[in-house]
Design an enzyme around this catalytic site. Structure first.
Site, PDB file in Angstrom:
ATOM      1  N   ILE A  97       0.771  -1.223  -0.088  1.00 44.89           N
ATOM      2  CA  ILE A  97      -0.032   0.039   0.025  1.00 44.89           C
ATOM      3  C   ILE A  97       0.951   1.324   0.048  1.00 44.89           C
ATOM      4  CG2 ILE A  97      -1.793   1.601   1.233  1.00 44.89           C
ATOM      5  CD1 ILE A  97      -2.668  -1.630   2.491  1.00 44.89           C
ATOM      6  N   ARG A 137      -3.481   1.171  11.656  1.00 46.15           N
ATOM      7  CA  ARG A 137      -4.476   0.830  12.714  1.00 46.15           C
ATOM      8  C   ARG A 137      -4.295   1.864  13.600  1.00 46.15           C
ATOM      9  NH1 ARG A 137      -6.568  -2.162   9.496  1.00 46.15           N
ATOM     10  NH2 ARG A 137      -6.838  -4.305   9.851  1.00 46.15           N
ATOM     11  N   ILE A 173      -3.863   5.319   7.947  1.00 41.53           N
ATOM     12  CA  ILE A 173      -4.408   4.292   7.294  1.00 41.53           C
ATOM     13  C   ILE A 173      -4.076   2.923   7.793  1.00 41.53           C
ATOM     14  CG2 ILE A 173      -5.042   5.939   5.466  1.00 41.53           C
ATOM     15  CD1 ILE A 173      -2.721   4.359   3.682  1.00 41.53           C
ATOM     16  N   GLU A 227     -12.770   1.559  17.738  1.00 40.87           N
ATOM     17  CA  GLU A 227     -13.794   2.027  16.507  1.00 40.87           C
ATOM     18  C   GLU A 227     -15.248   1.762  16.915  1.00 40.87           C
ATOM     19  OE1 GLU A 227     -11.919   0.387  13.035  1.00 40.87           O
ATOM     20  OE2 GLU A 227     -10.230   1.767  13.097  1.00 40.87           O
ATOM     21  N   HIS A 275     -12.957   4.065   9.212  1.00 42.44           N
ATOM     22  CA  HIS A 275     -12.386   2.761   8.708  1.00 42.44           C
ATOM     23  C   HIS A 275     -12.868   2.383   7.338  1.00 42.44           C
ATOM     24  CE1 HIS A 275      -9.830  -0.750  10.032  1.00 42.44           C
ATOM     25  NE2 HIS A 275      -9.716  -0.854   8.780  1.00 42.44           N
ATOM     26  N   ILE A 276     -12.699   3.342   6.344  1.00 47.32           N
ATOM     27  CA  ILE A 276     -13.325   2.937   5.191  1.00 47.32           C
ATOM     28  C   ILE A 276     -12.266   2.884   3.971  1.00 47.32           C
ATOM     29  CG2 ILE A 276     -15.538   4.096   5.335  1.00 47.32           C
ATOM     30  CD1 ILE A 276     -14.438   6.787   4.045  1.00 47.32           C
ATOM     31  N   GLY A 277     -11.102   2.507   4.275  1.00 48.72           N
ATOM     32  CA  GLY A 277      -9.981   2.215   3.361  1.00 48.72           C
ATOM     33  C   GLY A 277     -10.319   1.283   2.312  1.00 48.72           C
ATOM     34  N   ASP A 335      -8.199   7.323   9.109  1.00 50.53           N
ATOM     35  CA  ASP A 335      -9.222   6.333   8.661  1.00 50.53           C
ATOM     36  C   ASP A 335      -9.202   5.427   9.838  1.00 50.53           C
ATOM     37  OD1 ASP A 335     -11.199   5.482   7.147  1.00 50.53           O
ATOM     38  OD2 ASP A 335      -9.794   3.950   6.518  1.00 50.53           O
TER      39      ASP A 335
HETATM   40  O1  LIG Z   1      -8.306  -2.528   7.370  1.00 51.71           O
HETATM   41  C1  LIG Z   1      -8.089  -2.888   5.989  1.00 51.71           C
HETATM   42  C2  LIG Z   1      -7.430  -3.935   5.962  1.00 51.71           C
HETATM   43  O2  LIG Z   1      -6.938  -4.798   6.947  1.00 51.71           O
HETATM   44  O3  LIG Z   1      -7.407  -4.560   4.784  1.00 51.71           O
END
Ligand SMILES: O=CC(=O)O
Length: 395
Positions: free
Chosen positions: A229, A311, A309, A340, A359-361, A335
């Protein structure tokens, strides 16, 4: 964590005539005919590259699915359908092509019979987890297919002691998660949320703001975690002519560095001191818990923005509240938080120099679909005794 050419392995997934078709670059779907109906299995021939370059490829052969009626398909436990923790209807339909689905409710209502059938559990990222009691009641369980990359919600050691494998979906999540990182960086830099509130407020008579944003273009971005990522973020940041710094705790990524013109900071402190935007793109492990605390925030520029993005628990949130209240850093864009959602009276929610998204990644139509496809491929590989594309091991 992330390798460059392998980043392109998973390209796109389509549903054709209601049948899933793996159309990842380098993964060729194997179509198995099942008597009266044509059933497209998640068999594949996958070429893995071990680095950004072309060296180190290895070929995995395809797991084959035998002709089976719905009842004969391997039993897959899903937590629920719909709702907050449930699996979406279109993903349920996809899973049903390969598994006999058993919901948690069905399992609890008829534990004796269901427990024998269940060979896999499908887990959505960060949702209520698989505990010892559940593992003890599933004697034929072989694999937990996590839909998502982060597996910090699973006790890998305990699961492995039950002889159960865990898989994740690192390819499917990469683009959407990198996009949310960029979205948060841009939204925070240009104060989009505040701007939107002014634009839509019933009290607004004319447009004027008494604040200014900062520019992302040509700013310095420090990526903590140049994995799959992180690399995607770097590729996007290049288009903004950003200077890219990165820090990896364990491994320098020379090929990725060259590909995106990134500079390696051996010490995270150097990255923190130099960056205008610091983005956390690492999985949560016991070692990096609260890796950004008071000291690290103090090293950042007062004009810098922290984006998370990964945790929530990567950041000491009490220290972040203090830093944002005292303008030790300019802003934060998260995010992910811990927990949460945050309790409604949490001090982070009272600040105006923060953006928090729920948490909308990976919350996109495409990512959810690809994650399910990748999880299915993993779980079938385990059940068919084939090489497993993405297995996660306890440390
Ligand atoms: O939070 C998203 C993932 O772990 O893929």
């Amino acid at each position: 964590m992330l390798r460059s050419k392998a980043f392109n392995l998973l390209k796109s997934i389509h549903l054709m005539s209601g049948q899933p078709k793996l159309a990842y670059k380098g993964i060729h779907p194997v179509i198995a005919s099942h008597g009266h109906r044509s059933h497209r299995s998640v068999g594949y021939r996958q070429r893995y590259k071990t680095g950004a370059g072309s060296a180190g490829g290895r070929t995995l052969s395809a797991p084959q699915t035998k002709a089976m009626s719905e009842k004969e398909l391997p039993g897959l436990l899903i937590l629920d359908i719909g709702g907050t923790y449930g699996v979406q209807e279109n993903i349920v339909a996809l899973l049903k092509k390969h598994f006999c689905l058993i919901t948690m409710k069905e399992f609890l209502e008829n534990k004796k019979e269901m427990s024998k059938k269940i060979q896999s559990v499908f887990v959505s990222e960060c949702r209520p987890t698989v505990d010892q009691e559940l593992l003890e009641s599933l004697p034929n369980l072989k694999v937990i297919g996590n839909s998502g990359v982060g597996v910090d919600h699973l006790n890998l050691k305990m699961i492995s002691n039950f002889g159960v494998k865990v898989t994740n979906t690192p390819h499917a999540v990469a683009d959407s998660t990198a996009d949310i990182g960029m979205a948060l960086m841009l939204a925070s830099a240009r104060r989009l949320v505040e701007g939107s509130q002014i634009a839509i407020s019933p009290h607004t008579k004319y447009f004027a703001v008494d604040w200014l944003g900062v520019e992302v273009t040509r700013a310095t971005l420090g990526i903590i975690g140049m994995g799959r990522i992180g690399y995607k973020v770097a590729q996007r940041a290049r288009a903004f002519e950003m200077k890219i710094l990165y820090h990896n705790r364990k491994q320098r990524r020379k090929e990725e560095e060259q590909a995106v013109g990134a500079h390696y900071c051996e010490k995270m402190e150097d990255l923190l001191q130099q960056s205008d935007f610091v983005m956390l793109v690492v999985n949560l492990t016991p070692e990096n818990h609260k890796m950004i605390g008071k000291k690290e925030l103090g090293l950042m520029k007062p004009t810098a923005t922290l984006i998370n993005i990964g945790r929530g628990a990567l950041i000491d949130q009490d220290a972040l509240v203090e830093a944002l209240q005292n303008n030790v850093i300019r802003a934060a864009a998260l995010d992910v938080t811990y927990p949460e959602p945050l309790p409604r009276d949490h001090p982070l929610l009272k600040l105006n120099n923060i953006i928090i998204t729920p948490h909308i990644g990976t919350a996109t139509v495409q990512a959810i679909q690809m994650m399910a496809e990748e999880a299915i491929a993993n779980m079938l590989a385990v059940l068919n005794g084939q090489p497993i594309p993405s297995e996660v091991f306890p440390k």
